[in-house]
Design a protein around this motif. Structure first.
Motif, PDB file in Angstrom:
ATOM      1  N   PHE A  14      13.221 -32.008   0.836  1.00  0.00           N
ATOM      2  CA  PHE A  14      12.784 -30.676   0.399  1.00  0.00           C
ATOM      3  C   PHE A  14      12.687 -30.706  -1.122  1.00  0.00           C
ATOM      4  CE2 PHE A  14      14.355 -26.252  -0.827  1.00  0.00           C
ATOM      5  CZ  PHE A  14      13.080 -25.720  -0.830  1.00  0.00           C
ATOM      6  N   GLY A  15      11.491 -30.528  -1.641  1.00  0.00           N
ATOM      7  CA  GLY A  15      11.297 -30.534  -3.084  1.00  0.00           C
ATOM      8  C   GLY A  15      11.845 -31.819  -3.689  1.00  0.00           C
ATOM      9  N   TRP A  17      14.798 -32.950  -3.321  1.00  0.00           N
ATOM     10  CA  TRP A  17      15.856 -33.521  -2.499  1.00  0.00           C
ATOM     11  C   TRP A  17      15.281 -34.441  -1.421  1.00  0.00           C
ATOM     12  CZ3 TRP A  17      16.299 -28.086  -3.580  1.00  0.00           C
ATOM     13  CH2 TRP A  17      17.335 -27.762  -4.455  1.00  0.00           C
ATOM     14  N   ALA A  40      13.422 -27.778   6.927  1.00  0.00           N
ATOM     15  CA  ALA A  40      13.322 -28.915   6.002  1.00  0.00           C
ATOM     16  C   ALA A  40      11.838 -29.165   5.792  1.00  0.00           C
ATOM     17  CB  ALA A  40      13.994 -30.161   6.576  1.00  0.00           C
TER      18      ALA A  40
END
Lengths: 253, 253, 253, 253
Positions: A14-15, A17, A40
């Motif tokens: 996510f982004g 991460w 997610a």
């Protein structure tokens, strides 16, 4: 000739991460359960995973989940069925766009985490997920656990139902999963896991938790990839299937 | 016979929060800019608005915006162009699913709020939005302000470009909007607004801010509906067009 | 005796997603810039980091950022100053609760990412951040880059201003950072970085980018920990300071 | 002299979305349950409501909820207790900052919606909420329904427990609420509601759903304000209490 499909969860970053090793897994599996941005994933991750999956002829499945990034989709949410239905449509459609841009399309739906578990028994939410798929595209197969409520409803709705087995989970003599709360429910030995997968793929029995013989003939085997060790085991599974002359091919073409 | 399209923003509620009177507006407009869940809207609102729009033969447009519910999409976000492109694809695709379930489909794209303003001049973000539409469906028309950077890029990319005018805004002699910061930039008199719309729809000139004559021939006229007064004005516009024998019909069939 | 403070960003995971090695860094730094749940972090991560920081007598700073998890707070958002002010208050207060539960308290404020950069020059947003801190607790020191607009405003507002230097960045002869777009702007050699930190901490000059001597006397030195290599360099910096007899101690007691 | 406290939910807008008439309600109630940004509200709304509440000597309570804006906090979420505890701390602390900036402080805690209902019986989540309040400030009273599991745990933890009654709900002879699923569970007649509130405030019995007499002596009476009709009823309640010589005063000073 024996054939089998391996599926795993992908696109779960996510982004900024990251999570898991999508590239390594895409060289192992034939079906990718791609997160759709609710529990997610995000649009750019979805696009990148679809592109790489399509390049490797890995089938793209919609890994739909509760809208719950803080809990990674692992928390049951008592959402109204109609709202859940529309959230599932939203997710499938968004992923489908990226799959199509990559020259493929969404080929099946497999719910994630708490949603997967909930619709194993929760009639209203199960009906909502089935309704979403029927609304979006009645030809989309669904992938789940034998005996699950949502698969019964999917069958009744005329959807194509495909059963999966878990490479690293112990089974009862009745063919259900041994609860994670019990010792021995999760297998950790790569060689044993690989042997069981070969058995499942070639019509041979595996040992159930009480030592008896159990014949599972899944349409797909689920492997994991969220830890470095898990990826290695998945690779071992693929190699063993190859060595046994089993052809790896997506269940949904 | 003269024809014109009226467009307005719809589906701008979120969960338990309402905004505007969607039902009243759907009886006025011929094109609905439907929020896609990033700056406003949610899956169930999108579904309901698409259903009602399709039932009334109102064309459904994707009102894509920045991912910014706290700011209602009115804050510029310096997002990387590739991420913006993918977010726009995600939004169009999700809305398209609900439009298709309602028996229609997304017929055009009109960006919202700060995104609309930004891509009037910001080359990278403008290219990102155009790229998203080209990726998703090259046949989708785009709706925007004459002179906008993104419309130039859309034209260069082979997309169909449609210009809109604003029913309640003052224009300079050059045909650009008078800045909202200046007095008189926004008109409030329903009769005057309706007269100007009839003029635009019949090829007659309107008065520019300096009293000169200005001929606008928009493919669509934007009306507002976020206040009770705005809905009444929109209804007055429709009635006046009807009285003048102008046919109201979506610009995108 | 010479003393110096080392600060680093911590608590930048989110839910199931990890980032950086908080435990390793907490053995290196004397001040922890803890994410407050807007660009990264969540309540349980904040609690855990505060607990571990307090146990090691590491000072806890509020690492406030834009509400932007998808972009990790690295995207400028053109938010209204009053809304930004209130978001900053919200973040400091939430972190302070966890710091107090751990027996400590928030000891300073250092903005994150795009917010840090923006308020280096953006008067309205700079004033908003300063206003937030003044509203919450006028005795909280602020940590930032010499020459930043927000530090000038903070000083005018009577706040305590502390300057930081970057361990791994090249400096111009004027004492400003060499732009990241230029070659050589970021140093990668651990020994060189450690030597420069010792120089800064002992009042000796470092070499500027043109080879001249530059004397920086920062109240704190910022080290990084978002890669395994970065943690090693940070450890090397600490060891070198120790070897040089410099005492490591939080700038904010 | 008889005294009573009236409480209502406030600050339930979000960004551009409004809900309820906070200003009208603040002239009626003596305690404001202020949303903390998780299920509703945002930092600027919280600040504004705290300011107006403090100006009118209305006590500010933390109306903590699940992190669930799409569902307005009305959906049970099976969140891990430790995560819930930390989310509740986060919310109270953030609101407390705005209350203090307004010259007041958070005076009590009342959970919202699905969280309120869940911790009426769910031991683990009840303990999490109680633990959060104990962690943040043991002197904070809690406001809830007699018989609720979380109030029992709060009492055991040494917190001050205050019981509320609902102005517009029917009661069983045992003093519990008649289920909303049953006819007659919610009262709509403003005069009847007002009479019942006067009875509760003066120690007189009200009629239970079976016609018997029931004596409730709540520490606070909950009124609603989410519809124009509800605000009028709340105003009628206040006027009737005034006419009956009952003093309206916050239960938490």
């Amino acid at each position: 000739m024996n054939t089998v499909d391996l599926n795993a969860d992908l696109g779960e970053g996510f982004g900024s991460w990251a999570m898991g090793d999508d590239n390594a897994l895409l060289d192992v599996v034939t079906s990718a359960n791609v997160a759709c941005g609710f529990h997610a994933g995000d649009p750019s991750i979805m696009r990148a995973v679809c592109r790489r999956a399509a390049d490797r002829d890995v089938a793209i499945g919609a890994h739909v989940g509760y809208a719950d990034k803080p809990g990674f989709g692992r928390r049951f949410i008592d959402i109204e069925p109609a709202a859940l239905r529309d959230e599932v449509i939203y997710q499938i459609a968004a992923l489908d766009a990226f799959a199509r841009i990559a020259g493929s399309e969404v080929r099946y739906v497999k719910p994630h985490g708490a949603l997967y578990n909930t619709i194993g028994h929760h009639e209203e939410q199960a009906a909502a997920v089935v309704g979403a798929i029927a609304d979006y595209d009645r030809t989309l197969p669904v992938l789940g656990l034998p005996g699950a409520t949502w698969l019964r409803l999917a069958e009744e709705a005329g959807l194509t139902v495909v059963h999966e087995a878990f490479a690293d989970r112990a089974y009862t003599p009745e063919g259900t999963l041994v609860s994670r709360r019990l010792p021995g429910s999760v297998l950790h030995d790569g060689s044993e896991i690989a042997r069981r997968c070969v058995a499942m793929a070639t019509g041979a029995p595996i040992a159930d938790v009480e030592g008896g013989e159990l014949k599972l003939q899944p349409g797909s085997i689920c492997v994991h990839g969220d830890t470095p060790g898990a990826v290695q085991i998945a690779q071992q599974v693929r190699q063993s299937l190859w060595d046994a002359g089993v052809e790896l091919t997506p269940f949904a073409a």
